[in-house]
Design an enzyme around this catalytic site. Structure first.
Site, PDB file in Angstrom:
ATOM      1  N   PHE A   1       0.698  -1.067   0.532  1.00  0.00           N
ATOM      2  CA  PHE A   1       0.050  -0.167  -0.136  1.00  0.00           C
ATOM      3  C   PHE A   1       0.633   1.861   0.351  1.00  0.00           C
ATOM      4  O   PHE A   1       0.723   2.055  -0.481  1.00  0.00           O
ATOM      5  CB  PHE A   1      -1.045   0.346   1.370  1.00  0.00           C
ATOM      6  CG  PHE A   1      -1.419   1.316   1.682  1.00  0.00           C
ATOM      7  CD1 PHE A   1      -2.315   2.004   0.560  1.00  0.00           C
ATOM      8  CD2 PHE A   1      -1.261   1.898   2.333  1.00  0.00           C
ATOM      9  CE1 PHE A   1      -2.843   3.601   0.747  1.00  0.00           C
ATOM     10  CE2 PHE A   1      -2.104   2.859   3.212  1.00  0.00           C
ATOM     11  CZ  PHE A   1      -2.740   3.680   2.312  1.00  0.00           C
TER      12      PHE A   1
ATOM     13  N   THR B   1       6.033   1.937  13.765  1.00  0.00           N
ATOM     14  CA  THR B   1       4.689   2.228  13.867  1.00  0.00           C
ATOM     15  C   THR B   1       4.444   2.754  15.411  1.00  0.00           C
ATOM     16  O   THR B   1       5.418   2.573  16.159  1.00  0.00           O
ATOM     17  CB  THR B   1       4.203   0.751  13.860  1.00  0.00           C
ATOM     18  OG1 THR B   1       2.772   0.377  13.917  1.00  0.00           O
ATOM     19  CG2 THR B   1       5.421  -0.022  15.209  1.00  0.00           C
TER      20      THR B   1
ATOM     21  N   ARG C   1      -1.636  -9.747  21.270  1.00  0.00           N
ATOM     22  CA  ARG C   1      -1.832  -8.682  19.821  1.00  0.00           C
ATOM     23  C   ARG C   1      -0.979  -7.440  19.659  1.00  0.00           C
ATOM     24  O   ARG C   1       0.471  -6.908  18.895  1.00  0.00           O
ATOM     25  CB  ARG C   1      -2.576  -7.628  20.556  1.00  0.00           C
ATOM     26  CG  ARG C   1      -2.530  -6.325  19.885  1.00  0.00           C
ATOM     27  CD  ARG C   1      -2.983  -5.529  18.642  1.00  0.00           C
ATOM     28  NE  ARG C   1      -2.942  -4.383  18.261  1.00  0.00           N
ATOM     29  CZ  ARG C   1      -3.807  -4.219  17.909  1.00  0.00           C
ATOM     30  NH1 ARG C   1      -4.864  -4.541  17.349  1.00  0.00           N
ATOM     31  NH2 ARG C   1      -3.294  -2.905  17.640  1.00  0.00           N
TER      32      ARG C   1
ATOM     33  N   TYR D   1       3.744  -7.406  17.796  1.00  0.00           N
ATOM     34  CA  TYR D   1       3.781  -6.362  16.396  1.00  0.00           C
ATOM     35  C   TYR D   1       4.823  -5.780  17.030  1.00  0.00           C
ATOM     36  O   TYR D   1       5.851  -5.297  16.696  1.00  0.00           O
ATOM     37  CB  TYR D   1       2.593  -6.487  15.362  1.00  0.00           C
ATOM     38  CG  TYR D   1       3.117  -5.073  14.516  1.00  0.00           C
ATOM     39  CD1 TYR D   1       4.185  -5.650  13.309  1.00  0.00           C
ATOM     40  CD2 TYR D   1       2.380  -4.207  14.739  1.00  0.00           C
ATOM     41  CE1 TYR D   1       3.881  -4.888  12.488  1.00  0.00           C
ATOM     42  CE2 TYR D   1       2.157  -3.550  13.686  1.00  0.00           C
ATOM     43  CZ  TYR D   1       3.056  -3.801  12.405  1.00  0.00           C
ATOM     44  OH  TYR D   1       4.001  -2.780  11.252  1.00  0.00           O
TER      45      TYR D   1
ATOM     46  N   TYR E   1      -6.054 -10.806  21.527  1.00  0.00           N
ATOM     47  CA  TYR E   1      -5.937  -9.595  20.460  1.00  0.00           C
ATOM     48  C   TYR E   1      -6.210  -8.822  22.524  1.00  0.00           C
ATOM     49  O   TYR E   1      -6.654  -8.741  23.197  1.00  0.00           O
ATOM     50  CB  TYR E   1      -7.467  -9.141  20.356  1.00  0.00           C
ATOM     51  CG  TYR E   1      -7.556  -7.831  19.557  1.00  0.00           C
ATOM     52  CD1 TYR E   1      -6.752  -8.183  18.355  1.00  0.00           C
ATOM     53  CD2 TYR E   1      -8.213  -6.658  20.033  1.00  0.00           C
ATOM     54  CE1 TYR E   1      -6.835  -6.783  17.281  1.00  0.00           C
ATOM     55  CE2 TYR E   1      -8.209  -6.478  19.375  1.00  0.00           C
ATOM     56  CZ  TYR E   1      -7.845  -5.737  18.518  1.00  0.00           C
ATOM     57  OH  TYR E   1      -7.890  -4.209  17.489  1.00  0.00           O
TER      58      TYR E   1
HETATM   59  C1  UGA Z   1      -2.771  -1.050  12.918  1.00  0.00           C
HETATM   60  C2  UGA Z   1      -1.507  -1.541  12.735  1.00  0.00           C
HETATM   61  O1  UGA Z   1      -1.145  -2.418  13.789  1.00  0.00           O
HETATM   62  C3  UGA Z   1      -0.676  -0.831  13.428  1.00  0.00           C
HETATM   63  O2  UGA Z   1       1.017  -1.125  13.248  1.00  0.00           O
HETATM   64  C4  UGA Z   1      -0.570   0.742  12.463  1.00  0.00           C
HETATM   65  O3  UGA Z   1       0.457   1.719  12.028  1.00  0.00           O
HETATM   66  C5  UGA Z   1      -1.665   1.067  12.150  1.00  0.00           C
HETATM   67  O4  UGA Z   1      -3.036  -0.144  11.797  1.00  0.00           O
HETATM   68  C6  UGA Z   1      -2.016   2.073  10.775  1.00  0.00           C
HETATM   69  O5  UGA Z   1      -3.444   1.707  10.470  1.00  0.00           O
HETATM   70  O6  UGA Z   1      -1.144   2.618  11.008  1.00  0.00           O
HETATM   71  P1  UGA Z   1      -4.759  -0.484  13.986  1.00  0.00           P
HETATM   72  O7  UGA Z   1      -5.204   1.234  14.053  1.00  0.00           O
HETATM   73  O8  UGA Z   1      -5.418  -0.431  15.686  1.00  0.00           O
HETATM   74  O9  UGA Z   1      -3.020  -0.916  13.748  1.00  0.00           O
HETATM   75  O10 UGA Z   1      -5.146  -1.045  13.301  1.00  0.00           O
HETATM   76  P2  UGA Z   1      -6.908  -1.479  12.600  1.00  0.00           P
HETATM   77  O11 UGA Z   1      -7.539  -2.953  12.155  1.00  0.00           O
HETATM   78  O12 UGA Z   1      -7.564  -0.876  11.442  1.00  0.00           O
HETATM   79  O13 UGA Z   1      -8.075  -1.531  13.998  1.00  0.00           O
HETATM   80  C7  UGA Z   1      -8.157   0.192  14.039  1.00  0.00           C
HETATM   81  C8  UGA Z   1      -9.574  -0.318  15.035  1.00  0.00           C
HETATM   82  O14 UGA Z   1     -10.900  -0.506  14.200  1.00  0.00           O
HETATM   83  C9  UGA Z   1      -9.247  -1.269  16.171  1.00  0.00           C
HETATM   84  O15 UGA Z   1      -9.684  -1.077  17.977  1.00  0.00           O
HETATM   85  C10 UGA Z   1     -10.383  -1.942  16.284  1.00  0.00           C
HETATM   86  O16 UGA Z   1     -10.589  -2.640  16.816  1.00  0.00           O
HETATM   87  C11 UGA Z   1     -11.269  -1.516  14.740  1.00  0.00           C
HETATM   88  N1  UGA Z   1     -12.025  -2.868  13.987  1.00  0.00           N
HETATM   89  C12 UGA Z   1     -11.021  -2.979  12.886  1.00  0.00           C
HETATM   90  C13 UGA Z   1     -13.181  -2.529  13.774  1.00  0.00           C
HETATM   91  O17 UGA Z   1     -13.766  -1.677  15.040  1.00  0.00           O
HETATM   92  N2  UGA Z   1     -13.681  -3.707  12.958  1.00  0.00           N
HETATM   93  C14 UGA Z   1     -12.993  -3.900  11.962  1.00  0.00           C
HETATM   94  O18 UGA Z   1     -14.112  -4.407  10.979  1.00  0.00           O
HETATM   95  C15 UGA Z   1     -11.230  -3.774  12.519  1.00  0.00           C
END
Ligand code: UGA
Length: 351
Positions: free
Chosen positions: A11, A114, A149, A152, A299
């Site tokens: 990406f 990150t 979790r 990473y 998680y």
């Molecule tokens: C991830 C990576 O672990 C980081 O290293 C990275 O820097 C970051 O993405 C990024 O995109 O920059 P995170 O923000 O937790 O971290 O990733 P997501 O999977 O996008 O989750 C964001 C939030 O949305 C979390 O609280 C997750 O629980 C929530 N989520 C995710 C939902 O509510 N529904 C979903 O279907 C997916």
């Protein structure tokens, strides 16, 4: 000047490589296992299709390039607790030889770490809550080891320490970038279309919208993130690359503190944007799911992540400008254009 971009087909790489071509005279060694996301790039780019641990590759790259931009990682929270050994290898083990080779040859290593290294929330080094995450003044607060979790974040943090130590004691010119939730076209994949598992939140919500299924809100969606557009982000990376003197030896947050929203609000904004981009399409609601249901045991989550970007602004003159509301229409249009035909074809084949 020759720049190696490791992870050029992912990406971020697929946005960075065209920007480097447009804004610099550099020749680029683009390394990745697949190049599906990187559009044709012309003869200033040499594509090397390989894993980073291919024998001789690190030597070849650090022999040929003055700057090494390292983007490779398994950046997907759904994998951190399911396959932590692969995550730790990709974030740490496989990259240590690269750090050593860059130090020996005095190559500028621009490594993408990150925001996840900050952990659950911002605490200062005394453990007191603070609003923003600062590169040099915030402690790194990971959860217990059985919360896999954090495998990473821990591996990324250890690699940061290895890079920093090579900078301080072995002559490595380095810059560590900590991206904060970069979003844009070509992020991740849609499950059962061009990937498997649970993608990050943008792709997860777009997949649900395109299928007419409710958007899964983990644990109520009160967690907060600051989203930055990939264009703003790449602008920051270019500024860093143009300013070696100011940026070497530094860790820099790149994010947009003005775009701080809960995941529930993100879902609502995406629903509204989708309704505008695809008039008349049914717009599904949200459904609350537990983290255990979506991700399995182990998680854990960051409650909120607000970057302090004062250092990046001061050293590079960069400032992100795009609001979440302004960036979403183009992102949603891209997902619709790319995936709606594939999903329709899949549905027709299933009938
Ligand atoms: C991830 C990576 O672990 C980081 O290293 C990275 O820097 C970051 O993405 C990024 O995109 O920059 P995170 O923000 O937790 O971290 O990733 P997501 O999977 O996008 O989750 C964001 C939030 O949305 C979390 O609280 C997750 O629980 C929530 N989520 C995710 C939902 O509510 N529904 C979903 O279907 C997916």
């Amino acid at each position: 000047m020759r720049i190696a971009v490791l992870g050029a087909g992912g990406f971020l790489g697929s946005h960075l490589v065209p920007a480097l071509l447009a804004r610099t005279e550099a020749e680029i060694e683009a390394v990745d296992v697949t190049f599906g996301k990187l559009a044709p790039t012309g003869d200033r780019v040499r594509r090397v299709q390989a894993r980073l641990d291919r024998p001789g590759l690190v030597d070849e790259i650090t022999g040929a390039c003055e700057v090494v931009v390292s983007l490779t990682a398994i950046c997907n929270p759904a994998v951190y607790n399911r396959d932590p050994l692969a995550v730790i290898d990709a974030s740490y083990t496989d990259l240590v030889p690269l750090v050593k080779a860059c130090a020996e040859r005095r190559r500028w290593l621009v490594h993408f770490s990150t925001c996840e290294v900050y952990g659950r929330l911002a605490l200062d080094t005394e453990g007191r809550p603070s609003e923003r995450m600062h590169e040099d003044a915030t402690g790194l607060f990971l959860g217990p080891v059985d919360k896999e979790r954090w495998s990473y974040a821990c591996a990324k943090q250890l690699l940061e320490r290895v890079i920093y130590a090579h900078g301080a004691h072995a002559g490595l010119p380095f810059t560590i970038v900590r991206p904060f939730n970069v979003i844009g076209p070509r992020m991740d994949w849609l499950p059962d279309v061009d990937g498997e598992g649970v993608p990050r939140v943008l792709a997860a919500f777009m997949g649900a919208l395109l299928r007419g299924q409710p958007l899964p809100l983990v644990d109520g969606g009160e967690q907060r993130r600051c989203f930055i557009s990939v264009e703003d982000f790449v602008g920051g990376v270019l500024r860093i690359l143009e300013r070696p003197q100011a940026c070497q030896g530094q860790i820099l947050n790149l994010g947009n503190p003005a775009n701080d929203v809960s995941i529930r609000v993100l879902a609502e904004l995406l629903r509204q944007t989708y309704a505008l981009v695809v008039p008349g399409a049914p717009v599904p609601g949200v459904v609350e799911v537990s983290a255990e249901e979506l991700y399995g045991p182990g998680y854990d989550d960051s409650r909120e992540r607000i970057p302090d970007i004062e250092k990046a602004e001061r050293l590079t003159g960069w400032r992100p400008t795009t609001s979440l509301a302004a960036m979403l229409p183009a992102i949603v249009e891209d997902y619709v254009a790319r995936y709606a035909p594939l999903l329709q074809r899949g549905q027709a084949a299933a009938r």
